[in-house]
Design an enzyme around this catalytic site. Structure first.
Site, PDB file in Angstrom:
ATOM      1  N   GLU A  35       1.909  -4.905  -1.953  1.00  0.00           N
ATOM      2  CA  GLU A  35       1.135  -5.036  -3.182  1.00  0.00           C
ATOM      3  C   GLU A  35       1.064  -3.727  -3.964  1.00  0.00           C
ATOM      4  OE1 GLU A  35      -0.768  -6.904  -6.205  1.00  0.00           O
ATOM      5  OE2 GLU A  35       0.262  -7.792  -4.477  1.00  0.00           O
ATOM      6  N   GLY A  36       1.172  -2.595  -3.270  1.00  0.00           N
ATOM      7  CA  GLY A  36       1.213  -1.327  -3.981  1.00  0.00           C
ATOM      8  C   GLY A  36       2.404  -1.257  -4.922  1.00  0.00           C
ATOM      9  N   HIS A  37       3.578  -1.662  -4.437  1.00  0.00           N
ATOM     10  CA  HIS A  37       4.761  -1.710  -5.297  1.00  0.00           C
ATOM     11  C   HIS A  37       4.566  -2.696  -6.453  1.00  0.00           C
ATOM     12  CE1 HIS A  37       6.684  -0.508  -1.323  1.00  0.00           C
ATOM     13  NE2 HIS A  37       7.059   0.477  -2.132  1.00  0.00           N
ATOM     14  N   GLN A  61      16.439  12.191   1.909  1.00  0.00           N
ATOM     15  CA  GLN A  61      15.048  12.620   2.053  1.00  0.00           C
ATOM     16  C   GLN A  61      14.501  12.441   3.457  1.00  0.00           C
ATOM     17  OE1 GLN A  61      13.962   9.591  -1.026  1.00  0.00           O
ATOM     18  NE2 GLN A  61      12.106   9.319   0.189  1.00  0.00           N
ATOM     19  N   GLN A 148       0.358   7.020  -6.709  1.00  0.00           N
ATOM     20  CA  GLN A 148      -0.361   8.272  -6.506  1.00  0.00           C
ATOM     21  C   GLN A 148      -0.599   8.565  -5.027  1.00  0.00           C
ATOM     22  OE1 GLN A 148      -1.199  10.179  -9.336  1.00  0.00           O
ATOM     23  NE2 GLN A 148      -1.537  11.793  -7.825  1.00  0.00           N
ATOM     24  N   LYS A 149      -0.308   7.597  -4.153  1.00  0.00           N
ATOM     25  CA  LYS A 149      -0.491   7.854  -2.722  1.00  0.00           C
ATOM     26  C   LYS A 149       0.314   9.070  -2.283  1.00  0.00           C
ATOM     27  CE  LYS A 149       1.319   5.122   0.424  1.00  0.00           C
ATOM     28  NZ  LYS A 149       2.151   6.009   1.294  1.00  0.00           N
ATOM     29  N   MET A 184      -1.980   1.210   1.337  1.00  0.00           N
ATOM     30  CA  MET A 184      -0.800   0.391   1.598  1.00  0.00           C
ATOM     31  C   MET A 184       0.437   1.265   1.726  1.00  0.00           C
ATOM     32  SD  MET A 184      -1.204  -3.096  -0.611  1.00  0.00           S
ATOM     33  CE  MET A 184      -2.508  -4.250  -0.204  1.00  0.00           C
ATOM     34  N   SER A 186       4.732   0.925   3.445  1.00  0.00           N
ATOM     35  CA  SER A 186       5.731   0.157   4.181  1.00  0.00           C
ATOM     36  C   SER A 186       5.695   0.504   5.657  1.00  0.00           C
ATOM     37  CB  SER A 186       7.129   0.432   3.613  1.00  0.00           C
ATOM     38  OG  SER A 186       7.210   0.038   2.260  1.00  0.00           O
TER      39      SER A 186
END
Length: 280
Positions: A35-37, A61, A148-149, A184, A186
């Site tokens: 849901e964050g995405h 990365q 912003q996480k 949230m 992954s």
């Protein structure tokens, strides 16, 4: 929803959109959507006529002992979620498409990468900046949306865009949390039941830090409060807890009129979680 796997197809589609006068929003992701995405997609739709999302697990990365190979992937599920939410084009390149030959050019953003994840994950933000710069060149969006996480990532990308005169508006988006407060991610699927319960100490400690700030506590006192709160969880292994000016990410000894960030990274078993609180 259109799905393309090559840079040529992507550029052809976006060129058609620009020829029609459409503004393009871009949401870069590594997939395993949540849901964050989706909240990024919702905001992206408000800023442009069409939305492009990319799904690419970027090897540049990841460090040698990190979770590149086991990073969660479910492209079929992601495609369904993206289409339902209104993504217009999904770009799903493989590694050979993104890096057809050995990469000899790397984007390195200095200063804002000296602390936090930049210090504990050497080379991580070189990989982030390089792939995001490549994606910006491929998509040529009017605006791009980042959660912003990972506040340090946002600062790195904003600095890169400013320094390289990349014509894209970088828009930070609020952290989306589970009902119990866990940010949230992954990587949350890695957590075992007890690790998941103890991981709630991250958001709880940040809320306590907000209260402590309102009572006049200093940055050092707030940092110690958070460390004590998280350390009370037997499975927690703290990577860092920092109180820094934002977006410079410089240490502060007292609070002033500028924005600041309380950022933390903690491991529970093999799972490394980040969270933060932005105060303005």
């Amino acid at each position: 929803m259109n799905i393309v796997k090559t840079v040529t197809e992507l550029r052809s589609w976006t060129a058609e959109q620009r020829a029609k006068g459409n503004r393009i929003s871009f949401v870069p992701t590594m997939g395993y959507l949540h849901e964050g995405h989706m909240s990024l997609v919702d905001l992206a739709k408000q800023h442009a006529d069409v939305v492009v999302m990319s799904i690419f697990v970027n090897p540049l990365q990841f460090g040698p002992n990190e979770d590149l190979e086991r990073y969660p992937r479910d492209l079929e599920r992601d495609q369904v979620m993206a289409e339902k939410r209104g993504v217009d084009l999904l770009f799903v390149p493989d590694v050979k498409e993104m890096y057809p030959q050995e990469t000899k050019t790397v984007i390195q953003v200095k200063g804002v990468t000296d602390r936090l994840c930049g210090a504990s994950r050497p080379g991580h933000f070189d990989g982030v900046a390089t792939v995001v710069c490549k994606l910006f060149n491929m998509v040529q969006p009017d605006s791009a949306f980042f959660g912003q996480k990972d506040a340090q990532q946002v600062a790195v990308i904003q600095q890169m865009v400013q320094d390289l005169n990349i014509p894209v508006q970088v828009i930070p988006c609020p952290i989306v949390r589970e009902k119990d407060g866990l940010a949230m991610s992954s990587r949350n699927v890695y957590l075992k039941e007890e690790e998941r319960i103890q991981a709630l100490s991250l958001s709880q400690s940040l809320q306590e830090a907000r209260d402590a700030y309102s009572k006049g506590k200093t940055p050092a006192e707030i940092r110690e409060l958070i460390i004590a709160r998280i350390s009370s969880q037997p499975l927690a292994d703290i990577d860092y807890v920092e109180v820094l000016a934002y977006p410079s990410l410089e240490p502060i000894e007292e609070f002033g009129d500028t924005s600041f960030l309380i950022a933390l990274a903690v491991r529970f078993g093999k799972t490394r979680l980040i969270d933060n609180l932005m105060m303005t």
